[in-house]
Scaffold this motif. Sequence first.
Motif, PDB file in Angstrom:
ATOM      1  N   MET A  97      52.643  50.301  11.907  1.00 21.22           N
ATOM      2  CA  MET A  97      53.330  49.138  11.361  1.00 21.22           C
ATOM      3  C   MET A  97      52.569  48.657  10.134  1.00 21.22           C
ATOM      4  O   MET A  97      51.396  49.005   9.949  1.00 21.22           O
ATOM      5  N   GLU A  98      53.223  47.868   9.314  1.00 26.70           N
ATOM      6  CA  GLU A  98      52.584  47.365   8.102  1.00 26.70           C
ATOM      7  C   GLU A  98      51.243  46.719   8.459  1.00 26.70           C
ATOM      8  O   GLU A  98      51.143  45.944   9.396  1.00 26.70           O
ATOM      9  N   ASP A 100      48.679  48.603   9.437  1.00 28.23           N
ATOM     10  CA  ASP A 100      47.944  49.671  10.111  1.00 28.23           C
ATOM     11  C   ASP A 100      47.445  50.670   9.077  1.00 28.23           C
ATOM     12  O   ASP A 100      48.079  50.880   8.039  1.00 28.23           O
ATOM     13  N   TYR A 103      49.975  53.415   7.899  1.00 27.33           N
ATOM     14  CA  TYR A 103      51.326  52.924   7.597  1.00 27.33           C
ATOM     15  C   TYR A 103      51.866  53.562   6.315  1.00 27.33           C
ATOM     16  O   TYR A 103      51.160  53.679   5.316  1.00 27.33           O
TER      17      TYR A 103
END
Length: 156
Positions: A97-98, A100, A103
């Motif tokens: 996810m944004e 990470d 990402y």
Amino acid sequence: MEIKVERLDFEMADISGSRFQKVKAEELNFDNVNMAKTQINNANMRGMALNDVNMSELRISDANLSGTEIKNANFSHAVIDHVHLFGTEFRNVVLPMEGDGNYNPNGVYKPISFINCDLSNSQLTNCNLANMDIRDCDISGLKINGVLVEDLINKK
């Protein structure tokens, strides 16, 4: 051969390149440690707990992972080869996810592959299988939401 008993306490130390052979190393505690490229061979790690670890590019082979619980782990680009997984649970396996480390804003990731695996009697519950490709597999008895897939194929 008598084993030498010694308790070591390292803090702010560089022990890179160290070797441990024929060592009893139970109940060790590693906290905020860089173990990149570490190799562990022929080891009993039963009951080991790994928390908040980056295991990208991990290689596991000839391992017994039976009864293992894997939650919220980063296994990007990992290879797991010839392992026993019966009783193992994978929970909350998601794409990055944004925010990470892995990402990708385009949402393009290398696919997760299961090759030459025996997943008979396994369960997938509440999983996103969009665009999944199943090839050359024995699907006898395979059900999706209680419906036999063979029956659906035969109705063509």
